[in-house]
Scaffold this motif. Structure first.
Motif, short mmCIF file in Angstrom:
data_model
loop_
_atom_site.label_atom_id
_atom_site.label_comp_id
_atom_site.label_asym_id
_atom_site.label_seq_id
_atom_site.Cartn_x
_atom_site.Cartn_y
_atom_site.Cartn_z
N PRO A 50 0.81 -1.23 0.00
CA PRO A 50 0.00 0.00 0.00
C PRO A 50 0.84 1.27 0.00
O PRO A 50 0.43 2.29 -0.54
CB PRO A 50 -0.83 -0.12 1.29
N GLY A 51 2.06 1.22 0.55
CA GLY A 51 2.89 2.42 0.62
C GLY A 51 3.82 2.60 -0.57
O GLY A 51 4.67 3.48 -0.57
N GLY B 28 -1.71 -4.67 -5.75
CA GLY B 28 -1.54 -5.23 -4.42
C GLY B 28 -2.10 -6.63 -4.25
O GLY B 28 -2.04 -7.18 -3.16
N LEU B 29 -2.67 -7.18 -5.31
CA LEU B 29 -3.23 -8.53 -5.21
C LEU B 29 -2.48 -9.47 -6.16
O LEU B 29 -1.99 -9.05 -7.20
CB LEU B 29 -4.72 -8.55 -5.59
N ILE B 30 -2.45 -10.75 -5.79
CA ILE B 30 -1.96 -11.76 -6.73
C ILE B 30 -3.03 -11.92 -7.80
O ILE B 30 -4.21 -12.06 -7.47
CB ILE B 30 -1.73 -13.11 -6.05
#
Lengths: 237, 63
Positions: free
Chosen positions: A152-153, A206-208
């Motif tokens: 997220p960062g 951010g997701l596979i």
């Protein structure tokens, strides 16, 4: 005729028994509406030749975690197709289950999945599926324990790959059902099907990405192989 | 009430899976049901009494 022309020139027609005549809608409300709309679309894409001699009901069922279900007895006799009214992609989910039903009951020997049994009519489909980037990625994921995703960062983090889920996605009958639903979406160009397919193929940071469905360009060889099988089975003329 | 108390752990399990394996909510719901042993997939095989036959874990192998 090249298979690539089979879907576009419209010189063909669905042949034999309409799929809608071997599935009996017993559900009501949203599930009945979705089943009717989906069967109307499928009937425009193909029939099931002259060999189909089964008919099973469509009922409301499934769950939030499993929006569609195809049920059958151990001996091979089919029971029904279930669809949940809470499905967020109901036309695709329903057509996916129709794919299981056709694979299990209409293609090859009734009571066994033609996709899993190595039926010759699907040999081209098998080769095409295995060569796609999506399936190669799933195969790679099935060998990996962790995968790097964006955090997220702005940095990265490593997350475990759910290999049980990946192995499920790689089952031949699941690959067939997903191929079939995507073929119906692509051939029909139906707005509901295309919208739902876009939802299923969306990528999020951010997701596979577990690529259950194929990009259009990655799907073309599968499409051609399935259209060849459909012609061979005389589901179109 | 019983439904609510059952739903909460399920929702927590879904959130935990979404974070742990970085997947979408719908994928997490499916994975939670598989991991919980509730389902083996969307194809259900029944025995002669109409009970679901849950395959052993090795049936998950790629055929």
């Amino acid at each position: 005729m090249p298979a690539s022309d089979m879907g576009r020139d419209k010189t063909w027609q669905p042949a034999g028994t309409p799929v809608s005549s071997i599935l009996r809608i017993e559900a009501t409300g949203k599930v009945a509406r979705v089943a009717k709309e989906s069967l109307d679309v499928i009937d425009q894409v193909h029939g099931v030749g002259l060999s189909a001699h089964v008919a099973i009901p469509i009922v409301e069922g499934g769950s939030f975690s499993r929006p569609g279900v195809f049920e059958y007895y151990k001996g091979g006799r089919p029971v029904h197709i279930e669809l949940s009214s809470r499905s967020s992609t109901p036309h695709i989910d329903f057509t996916h289950e129709v794919g299981h039903f056709l694979d299990h009951q209409v293609i090859g020997h009734p009571g066994e999945y033609a996709s899993r049994a190595g039926n010759a009519v699907l040999s081209g489909w098998r080769e095409a599926v295995e060569a796609t980037e999506a399936v190669q990625r799933l195969s790679d994921l099935s060998e990996m324990s962790r995968f790097r995703v964006s955090g997220p960062g702005g940095g990265f983090r490593y997350v475990p790959v759910d290999r049980m889920y990946v192995r499920y996605l790689l089952r031949p009958q699941e690959l067939f059902a997903r191929s079939y639903a995507q073929l119906v979406a692509m051939e029909s160009q139906n707005a509901d099907f295309l919208t739902e397919m876009a939802i299923l193929r969306a990528t999020r940071g951010g997701l596979i990405k577990y690529p259950a469905q194929w990009r259009n360009d990655d799907f073309m060889a599968i499409r051609e192989s399935l259209l060849r099988a459909i012609m061979e089975m005389k589901w179109r003329k | 009430m019983a439904e609510m108390s059952k739903a909460l752990p399920q929702e927590n399990a879904v959130k935990e899976i979404m974070h742990r394996v970085a997947c979408t909510e719908s994928e997490a719901r499916f994975i939670a049901a598989i991991e919980g042993g509730e389902i083996d997939g969307d194809c259900i095989e029944l025995d002669e009494h109409g009970r679901e036959i849950k395959p052993k874990s090795d049936s998950l192998r790629v055929a």
